[in-house]
Design a protein around this motif. Structure first.
Motif, short mmCIF file in Angstrom:
data_model
loop_
_atom_site.label_atom_id
_atom_site.label_comp_id
_atom_site.label_asym_id
_atom_site.label_seq_id
_atom_site.Cartn_x
_atom_site.Cartn_y
_atom_site.Cartn_z
N TYR A 8 -3.84 -2.03 -4.00
CA TYR A 8 -5.11 -1.99 -4.73
C TYR A 8 -5.46 -0.51 -4.86
O TYR A 8 -4.80 0.34 -4.23
CB TYR A 8 -6.18 -2.80 -3.97
CG TYR A 8 -6.17 -2.54 -2.48
CD1 TYR A 8 -6.86 -1.47 -1.94
CD2 TYR A 8 -5.40 -3.32 -1.63
CE1 TYR A 8 -6.82 -1.20 -0.58
CE2 TYR A 8 -5.34 -3.06 -0.27
CZ TYR A 8 -6.05 -2.00 0.25
OH TYR A 8 -6.00 -1.72 1.59
N ASN B 42 0.81 -1.22 0.00
CA ASN B 42 0.00 0.00 0.00
C ASN B 42 0.84 1.26 0.00
O ASN B 42 1.82 1.36 -0.71
CB ASN B 42 -0.98 -0.03 1.18
CG ASN B 42 -2.09 -1.05 0.95
OD1 ASN B 42 -2.38 -1.40 -0.19
ND2 ASN B 42 -2.71 -1.53 2.01
N HIS C 271 0.49 2.55 12.11
CA HIS C 271 1.46 2.54 11.00
C HIS C 271 2.73 3.28 11.40
O HIS C 271 2.68 4.19 12.22
CB HIS C 271 0.86 3.25 9.78
CG HIS C 271 -0.30 2.52 9.18
ND1 HIS C 271 -1.46 3.15 8.78
CD2 HIS C 271 -0.48 1.21 8.89
CE1 HIS C 271 -2.31 2.25 8.28
NE2 HIS C 271 -1.73 1.06 8.34
N THR D 204 -5.71 -9.82 5.46
CA THR D 204 -5.07 -8.52 5.23
C THR D 204 -4.03 -8.70 4.12
O THR D 204 -3.54 -9.81 3.87
CB THR D 204 -4.38 -7.96 6.48
OG1 THR D 204 -3.25 -8.78 6.81
CG2 THR D 204 -5.33 -7.87 7.67
N LEU D 205 -3.71 -7.59 3.49
CA LEU D 205 -2.79 -7.66 2.36
C LEU D 205 -1.43 -8.25 2.76
O LEU D 205 -0.79 -8.94 1.97
CB LEU D 205 -2.61 -6.25 1.78
CG LEU D 205 -1.98 -6.19 0.40
CD1 LEU D 205 -2.81 -6.93 -0.63
CD2 LEU D 205 -1.77 -4.75 -0.03
C1 LIG Z 1 -9.26 1.59 7.17
C2 LIG Z 1 -8.73 0.42 6.41
O1 LIG Z 1 -9.45 -0.16 5.67
N1 LIG Z 1 -7.48 0.06 6.64
C3 LIG Z 1 -6.78 -1.03 5.95
C4 LIG Z 1 -5.58 -0.50 5.25
C5 LIG Z 1 -5.88 0.63 4.24
O2 LIG Z 1 -6.62 0.13 3.21
C6 LIG Z 1 -4.60 1.17 3.65
O3 LIG Z 1 -3.81 1.66 4.66
C7 LIG Z 1 -4.85 2.23 2.62
O4 LIG Z 1 -5.59 3.28 3.10
O5 LIG Z 1 -4.89 -1.55 4.52
C8 LIG Z 1 -4.54 -2.78 5.14
O6 LIG Z 1 -3.16 -2.79 5.47
P1 LIG Z 1 -2.10 -1.60 5.75
O7 LIG Z 1 -1.80 -0.89 4.50
O8 LIG Z 1 -2.56 -0.84 6.91
O9 LIG Z 1 -0.81 -2.44 6.17
C9 LIG Z 1 -0.23 -3.43 5.32
C10 LIG Z 1 -0.15 -4.77 6.03
O10 LIG Z 1 0.73 -4.71 7.14
C11 LIG Z 1 0.25 -5.52 8.20
N2 LIG Z 1 0.10 -4.70 9.42
C12 LIG Z 1 -0.12 -3.37 9.36
C13 LIG Z 1 -0.20 -2.62 10.51
C14 LIG Z 1 -0.05 -3.25 11.75
N3 LIG Z 1 -0.07 -2.56 12.90
N4 LIG Z 1 0.15 -4.56 11.80
C15 LIG Z 1 0.23 -5.30 10.67
O11 LIG Z 1 0.39 -6.52 10.76
C16 LIG Z 1 -1.06 -6.15 7.74
O12 LIG Z 1 -0.81 -7.44 7.27
C17 LIG Z 1 -1.46 -5.24 6.60
O13 LIG Z 1 -2.19 -5.90 5.61
C18 LIG Z 1 -4.69 -3.92 4.07
O14 LIG Z 1 -4.90 -3.60 2.91
O15 LIG Z 1 -4.55 -5.07 4.46
C19 LIG Z 1 -5.41 -3.14 6.34
C20 LIG Z 1 -6.35 -2.10 6.94
O16 LIG Z 1 -7.47 -2.70 7.48
#
Ligand SMILES: CC(=O)N[C@H]1[C@H]([C@H](O)[C@H](O)CO)O[C@](OP(=O)(O)OC[C@H]2O[C@@H](n3ccc(N)nc3=O)[C@H](O)[C@@H]2O)(C(=O)O)C[C@@H]1O
Ligand SMILES: CC(=O)N[C@@H]1[C@@H](O)[C@H](O[C@@H]2O[C@H](CO)[C@H](O)[C@H](O)[C@H]2O)[C@@H](CO)O[C@H]1O
Length: 346
Positions: A180, A159, A305, A272-273
């Motif tokens: 995505y 992301n 994050h 999760t991604l």
């Molecule tokens: C509000 C929301 O929908 N948040 C999602 C966000 C959001 O879409 C993006 O930040 C872009 O805006 O994306 C996610 O994921 P995100 O982009 O936060 O983080 C990528 C992957 O890192 C791992 N992670 C992250 C933070 C944390 N404290 N612990 C972790 O283990 C996870 O495996 C995560 O997938 C996603 O796509 O999975 C997961 C989140 O649920």
């Protein structure tokens, strides 16, 4: 097990006399790849790999370890879709996000112009690849892991996780960035040099968006997205890829055990991604490490994050993921030494 496989395994466990280290490694590699899918004990593997000195990449290690806890696991699954994607039987009958059914034409048109379907010659020809999946967790802050992360052959980022300004903690190398539309970096200046832009598609509109990005067309409207999306991606078509949707399917249903819901995206059945990326790495890398993973519900005020101030508690709002079940799965991988967790947050 076929006789051939058995012969190969025997040879690997009892190395051929006078065989040089090259041949020994080759036999180990064979043993690991053919053995996946059959039950191998963890001790057997320690014995096989034990002779390799610390720091040497172990061919087939992660997949072989994975097969000790998921006996049905087989390594073969391409990282990205290529021109033969329609033959991928595990995904051609599922709708996004678990497959690509109904999206064949648009994928064809994307792949016609991207023309490349691998990591690139140098990485594709490595006989042993070490990969790290860098999650976006706040746990990465102030640990100075950057240089260790950069040592991996393949660095996977996700992301909008920024590299610029965070090099000391997260490294400066990005081999692939998986995302995505809603998750993609919006400011073109924040894209790093030389990384592959990889789409993990969750819905049909995501493929349509990628086609516009690849053909450098202007986006018309943002209807159908759940948040604003990048209007352009500063990458050449040849630097763009489509992630094999099998990793979403396998992570959800085989590994984490999320509800099948007739094979459709529903409440709490999307990994999760980061977990999708780890699943990809288990199929395509010989050793797999992770950093920046961990949702810690006991620390609601901790940063979610490493690059922004959103709090951990924000993840509670997610209706798509099952954070606790997913954690169980990731813990299992760490415990069985399938993956190495550099930040110990899992
Ligand atoms: C509000 C929301 O929908 N948040 C999602 C966000 C959001 O879409 C993006 O930040 C872009 O805006 O994306 C996610 O994921 P995100 O982009 O936060 O983080 C990528 C992957 O890192 C791992 N992670 C992250 C933070 C944390 N404290 N612990 C972790 O283990 C996870 O495996 C995560 O997938 C996603 O796509 O999975 C997961 C989140 O649920
Ligand atoms: C059908 C649809 O677009 N659903 C959206 C979900 O994809 C989205 O979840 C988000 O979906 C993403 C994929 O598009 C990632 O999996 C992300 O981790 C996850 O949080 C949520 C966010 O609150 O909004 C819904 O309307």
């Amino acid at each position: 097990m076929t006789e051939d496989n058995e012969a190969c395994t025997q040879a690997a466990v009892h190395p051929v006399p006078h065989a040089g280290p090259g041949l020994y490694l080759l036999l180990l590699r064979e043993a690991a790849s053919t053995h996946v899918g059959t039950e191998v004990s963890s001790q057997e593997l320690e014995y096989k790999y034990g002779n390799l000195s610390e720091g040497v990449c172990k061919p087939g290690y992660a997949a072989a370890k994975m097969a000790t806890i998921y006996p049905k696991f087989t390594k073969l699954a391409p990282m990205f879709l290529d021109r033969n994607f329609k033959r991928l039987s595990k995904v051609n009958n599922y709708l996004p996000p678990f497959g690509f059914k109904t999206q064949e034409r648009i994928i064809d048109s994307i792949l016609t112009i991207t023309k490349n379907y691998g990591l690139g010659e140098e990485l594709d020809s490595l006989s042993c690849k070490r990969c790290i999946v860098v999650g976006n967790g706040g746990i990465l802050s102030n640990k100075s892991l950057g240089s260790r992360i950069d040592e991996y052959d393949v660095v996977v980022r996700l992301n909008e996780a920024l590299v610029k300004g965070y090099g000391k903690d997260v490294g400066t190398k990005t081999t692939i960035r998986i995302t995505y539309p809603e998750g993609a970096i919006q400011n073109p200046e924040n894209y790093e040099q030389d990384s592959l832009f990889v789409l993990s598609a969750f819905k049909p509109l995501d493929f349509k968006w990628l086609r516009q990005m690849v053909y450098k067309e202007k986006m018309r409207g943002t209807d159908g997205f759940w948040k604003s999306v990048a209007q352009s991606v500063p990458r050449e078509p040849t630097e763009m890829r489509i992630l094999n949707p099998y990793f979403i399917q396998e992570a959800a249903f085989q590994f984490i055990g999320l509800p099948f819901n007739n094979g459709l995206m529903g409440k709490g059945n999307i990994p999760t991604l980061g977990t999708v990326a780890i699943t990809m790495a288990l199929h395509n890398c010989d050793e797999v490490a992770v950093a920046g993973f961990g949702y810690d519900m006991n620390k609601p005020y901790a940063p979610l994050h490493y690059y922004e101030s959103v709090k951990m508690s924000a993840i509670k709002e997610s209706w798509t993921h099952n954070i606790s079940k997913e954690k169980e799965f990731l813990r299992k991988l760490v415990k069985a030494n399938v993956i190495k967790d550099l930040t110990n947050g899992i």
